[in-house]
Scaffold this motif. Structure first.
Motif, short mmCIF file in Angstrom:
data_model
loop_
_atom_site.label_atom_id
_atom_site.label_comp_id
_atom_site.label_asym_id
_atom_site.label_seq_id
_atom_site.Cartn_x
_atom_site.Cartn_y
_atom_site.Cartn_z
N GLY A 1 0.80 -1.23 0.00
CA GLY A 1 0.00 0.00 0.00
C GLY A 1 0.84 1.28 0.00
O GLY A 1 0.45 2.30 0.57
N THR B 1 -5.41 8.28 -5.90
CA THR B 1 -4.73 9.26 -5.04
C THR B 1 -4.43 10.56 -5.79
O THR B 1 -3.64 11.38 -5.32
CB THR B 1 -3.41 8.69 -4.47
OG1 THR B 1 -2.64 8.17 -5.55
CG2 THR B 1 -3.64 7.62 -3.46
N SER C 1 -4.86 1.56 -10.63
CA SER C 1 -6.04 2.12 -9.96
C SER C 1 -5.71 2.87 -8.66
O SER C 1 -6.29 3.92 -8.38
CB SER C 1 -7.08 1.03 -9.69
OG SER C 1 -6.47 -0.05 -9.03
N GLU C 2 -4.75 2.35 -7.89
CA GLU C 2 -4.42 3.01 -6.61
C GLU C 2 -3.81 4.40 -6.85
O GLU C 2 -4.13 5.36 -6.16
CB GLU C 2 -3.43 2.13 -5.83
CG GLU C 2 -3.66 2.21 -4.35
CD GLU C 2 -2.77 1.25 -3.57
OE1 GLU C 2 -2.59 1.51 -2.37
OE2 GLU C 2 -2.27 0.27 -4.15
#
Length: 201
Positions: A11, A49, A44-45
């Motif tokens: 993450g 953001t 996608s992450e």
């Protein structure tokens, strides 16, 4: 690739994107390289953001390396279906301005990112609106340009719009010159471009 997957699973993408705002230039370069490798796997992450907005700001950075790497990361984002739309909406005018950058690496990265952005119809309209055709033709005409192949492919997509085709009909000689290029991919792309430009409905 395993390292990129590890960073995604841990993450760390939002943190890396956030750090792009304020880190020293050499650290920003490392972050952009890391993001490029990770976005090759999954985008996608980074999109969630707000990476596109931050990368857009980096496209006008004084450092050649940062401009080039930011355009390259946007190219990676543009290879993902959900990324193409965002690049279309926000970044195309800046990418078009970078086609005339003094650095060949920046030109090549920006042209590659533009190529992926113009796969979508809205991207083509944006590129035409941003007057992408003249600088792209200039890159096609330069035999030593690293961006030549991407520029030909981008112009081929713009030729699929009536307005683009009409403009490019006056410039088929630029593509004709590419038919003698030593690079097979450039020859093939130029051939396709000519047939698309000369197509009659």
């Amino acid at each position: 690739p395993l390292g990129a997957v590890g960073i995604l699973h841990a993450g760390l993408i939002p943190l890396l994107v956030f750090k792009l705002k304020a880190e020293l230039d050499e650290i920003q370069e490392l972050i952009l390289d890391t993001l490029s490798n990770c976005l090759h796997v999954e985008a996608s992450e980074a999109l969630a953001t707000g990476a596109v907005t931050i990368l857009q700001e980096k496209l006008t950075h004084p450092s050649v390396a940062i401009r080039s790497k930011a355009a390259w990361v946007l190219l990676e984002i543009g290879t993902h279906p959900e990324g193409k739309g965002l690049v279309c909406e926000e970044v195309i005018p800046v990418l078009v301005s970078l086609l005339g950058d003094a650095d060949p690496e920046v030109q090549a990265s920006a042209t590659g990112a533009l190529m992926f952005a113009t796969i979508k119809p809205q991207g083509r309209f944006s590129a035409l609106g941003a007057e992408a055709i003249p600088p792209l033709l200039k890159l096609v005409a330069e035999e030593t340009s690293k961006a030549r192949l991407s520029a030909i492919k981008t112009l081929t997509m713009l030729a699929e719009l009536p307005e683009g085709r009409k403009t490019l009909l006056d410039h088929t000689d630029t593509f004709q010159q590419c038919l003698n290029d030593p690079c097979e991919a450039v020859k093939r792309a130029a051939k396709i471009a000519i047939s698309v430009i000369k197509w009659k409905p």
